[in-house]
Design an enzyme around this catalytic site. Structure first.
Site, PDB file in Angstrom:
ATOM      1  N   LYS A 268       0.837  -1.208   0.000  1.00 36.53           N
ATOM      2  CA  LYS A 268       0.000   0.000   0.000  1.00 36.53           C
ATOM      3  C   LYS A 268       0.873   1.259   0.000  1.00 36.53           C
ATOM      4  CE  LYS A 268      -0.158  -0.063   5.053  1.00 36.53           C
ATOM      5  NZ  LYS A 268      -0.957  -0.420   6.247  1.00 36.53           N
TER       6      LYS A 268
ATOM      7  N   TYR B 200      14.217  30.795   6.857  1.00 32.83           N
ATOM      8  CA  TYR B 200      13.091  31.516   7.458  1.00 32.83           C
ATOM      9  C   TYR B 200      13.182  31.593   8.971  1.00 32.83           C
ATOM     10  CZ  TYR B 200      10.800  30.973   2.897  1.00 32.83           C
ATOM     11  OH  TYR B 200      10.481  31.005   1.566  1.00 32.83           O
TER      12      TYR B 200
HETATM   13  C1  LIG Z   1      -0.110  -1.413   6.971  1.00 33.30           C
HETATM   14  C2  LIG Z   1      -0.642  -2.666   7.509  1.00 33.30           C
HETATM   15  C3  LIG Z   1       0.199  -3.765   7.770  1.00 33.30           C
HETATM   16  C4  LIG Z   1       1.704  -3.678   7.714  1.00 33.30           C
HETATM   17  O1  LIG Z   1       2.182  -3.231   8.959  1.00 33.30           O
HETATM   18  P1  LIG Z   1       3.756  -3.097   9.224  1.00 33.30           P
HETATM   19  O2  LIG Z   1       3.849  -2.649  10.623  1.00 33.30           O
HETATM   20  O3  LIG Z   1       4.256  -2.091   8.251  1.00 33.30           O
HETATM   21  O4  LIG Z   1       4.329  -4.447   8.980  1.00 33.30           O
HETATM   22  C5  LIG Z   1      -0.379  -4.964   8.126  1.00 33.30           C
HETATM   23  N1  LIG Z   1      -1.715  -5.080   8.259  1.00 33.30           N
HETATM   24  C6  LIG Z   1      -2.544  -4.024   8.071  1.00 33.30           C
HETATM   25  C7  LIG Z   1      -4.001  -4.195   8.257  1.00 33.30           C
HETATM   26  C8  LIG Z   1      -2.045  -2.793   7.700  1.00 33.30           C
HETATM   27  O5  LIG Z   1      -2.878  -1.753   7.528  1.00 33.30           O
END
Ligand SMILES: *Cc1c(COP(=O)(O)O)cnc(C)c1O
Length: 375
Positions: A34, A266
Site C-alpha cells: 500500500k 526563514y
Molecule cells: C499497513 C498494515 C500492515 C503492515 O504493517 P507493518 O507494521 O508495516 O508491517 C499490516 N496489516 C494491516 C491491516 C495494515 O494496515
C-alpha cells in the site's frame, strides 16, 4: 545527476522477503505494498516481493488493488479499506480478496458479486483491541452467521479471518497477548458455526519478528519488507537481518561563504558563529523532508556528516559545511541503509520525533524513484 532521487534496491526487497519468510517458516507471507509500496514504488516492489516468494500481496485501497492487477499481477491479493460509496465489482471481477468488518460491508461485497455473477473471496475482520476497523466481539457471531449464509448461497467464500495488532512494536506491551486471546476466541466462535477459514492472520512486522504466537497461517509484512525496523525497541535493521532498500540523494545546488552572525533560512532560527560556507540542498518539505527536522536532520556530503541549519523550507534546506571541501554539484546523502556512513531513515525519524514509516511514505512525487537490481 539529478536534483534529487530515491534509489530503490529491489535485491534488498527480495532479501527481506526471504528473511521474513524464514522468521515465520510455517506461515504464508503477505507483502504489504500500500501507499505506493511505502513510498518505494508499488509495482516494482510487488514484482520483487512475488519473485522472492511472497504468497500474498496486501493493499489498503481498491484503487491500489486495481493498479496491482493492471501491472499484470494475478496472484492472491487482499484489499482492506474502502468506504460505502466504493463499487467493489471491479475487485471481485479481478479476483481481489476483500476484507469485511460489518454487515453493511458484507452487503456491499454481496452486491458486487451479484452484479458480476462471480463469487467473491472475503476475509472477515475482528477488532481484537486496536479500536480501528473490524467487527466488535459483540457483533462477531452475527457477522459470521451472515457471511456463512451468503457462502451457502454460493455468493461468496470466506477465505480468511483476521485482525490487526495495536502494539507489536513494543516488546513488553501486554496488549499483544490479550489480542491473541481475543483472536482465538473469535476463531473458535467462527469454527463452532462451521467456518473453517483457509487463512487466519494477525501479525504485522512487529508480530512477525517478535511475537511468534501471532503468526497463525499468514503474516502481513509491511515496513520490514522495505528493510526497516517496526520500532527501535524491536531492534535495528541490521540486528534484525534486514536491508533498508531506499537511498535518497540530492545534488548541492550552491555553495557560498558568508560571515559570522549571518541568519539562515526563514525565521533566522540558525545563525553562523563565524565565517563559514553554506551549502544549499534543493529538497524541502514538498519533497517529504519534514519541517519538524529543522536544525536537526543529519545529512552526509563527501563522507562527512552535517545537520540541516535552520528551517526546512518548501523546496530547500541549507547546511553549514564550515571549511569542508564541498562544491556545487556534489552529491548529498539524505538517508539510506547506513552502510556508507550515511544517515538512516531511523535517524531521520528520531530527529523529527516520528517513525521511519512516515519518513519513507511521505517522500514526495517530485523525487523520482529509480529501481535497481531485481533481475
Ligand atoms: C499497513 C498494515 C500492515 C503492515 O504493517 P507493518 O507494521 O508495516 O508491517 C499490516 N496489516 C494491516 C491491516 C495494515 O494496515
Amino acid at each position: 545527476m539529478t536534483r534529487a532521487q530515491a534509489d530503490v534496491n529491489l535485491d534488498a526487497i527480495a532479501h527481506n522477503v526471504m528473511r521474513l519468510r524464514a522468521a515465520a517458516p510455517d506461515a504464508r507471507m503477505l507483502a504489504v505494498v500500500k501507499a505506493d509500496g511505502y513510498g518505494h514504488g508499488m509495482v516494482p516492489v510487488a514484482r520483487a516481493a512475488r519473485g522472492a516468494g511472497a504468497d500474498y500481496l496486501g493493499v489498503a485501497l481498491p484503487e491500489e488493488a486495481v493498479a496491482v492487477r493492471e501491472a499484470g499481477d494475478n496472484g492472491p491479493l487482499l484489499c482492506w479499506l474502502y468506504p460505502p460509496s466504493a463499487d467493489l465489482s471491479e475487485l471481485v471481477e479481478r479476483r481481489v480478496e476483500i476484507s469485511v468488518s460489518s454487515p453493511d460491508a458484507l452487503q456491499q461485497v454481496v452486491a458486487a458479486a451479484r452484479k458480476g455473477d462471480r463469487r467473491a473471496r472475503i476475509h472477515l475482520k475482528i477488532d481484537t483491541g486496536l479500536g480501528r476497523n473490524g467487527s466488535t466481539p459483540d457483533a462477531w457471531s452475527d457477522l459470521v452467521a451472515r457471511a456463512l449464509a451468503h457462502q451457502d448461497a454460493g455468493v461468496l467464500e470466506v477465505a480468511g479471518v483476521w485482525s490487526h495488532l495495536a502494539g507489536s512494536d513494543e516488546p513488553e506491551s501486554p496488549v499483544t497477548g490479550r489480542q491473541v486471546v481475543a483472536f482465538r476466541e473469535a476463531l473458535s466462535d467462527a469454527e463452532s458455526q462451521g467456518l473453517v477459514p483457509e487463512v487466519r492472520h494477525l501479525a504485522n512486522s512487529g508480530g512477525v519478528l517478535h511475537h511468534p504466537d501471532t503468526h497463525f497461517d499468514m503474516v502481513r509484512c509491511g515496513i520490514s519488507v522495505y528493510g526497516l525496523t517496526p520500532g527501535p525497541a524491536i531492534g535495528t535493521s541490521r540486528g534484525l537481518g534486514l536491508i533498508p532498500a531506499m537511498t535518497v540523494t540530492a545534488e548541492v545546488a550552491l555553495v557560498k561563504r558568508v560571515p559570522g552572525g549571518h541568519g539562515v533560512s526563514y525565521g533566522h532560527r540558525y545563525r553562523t558563529r563565524r565565517s563559514t560556507q553554506l551549502a544549499l540542498i534543493p529538497v524541502g518539505y514538498a519533497d517529504g523532508v519534514p519541517r519538524s527536522g529543522s536544525s536537526r536532520l543529519p545529512v552526509m556530503i563527501n563522507g562527512q556528516r552535517f545537520s540541516v541549519a535552520g528551517t526546512v523550507a518548501m523546496d530547500q534546506v541549507v547546511v553549514d559545511v564550515g571549511d569542508a571541501r564541498v562544491r556545487a554539484g556534489d552529491r548529498v546523502h539524505l538517508f539510506g541503509p547506513g552502510s556508507r556512513g550515511e544517515p538512516t531513515a531511523d535517524e531521520w525519524a528520531a530527529a523529527c520525533a516520528t517513525i521511519n514509516y512516515e519518513i519513507v511514505t511521505r517522500l514526495g512525487p517530485r523525487i523520482p524513484r529509480r529501481h535497481l537490481g531485481g533481475g
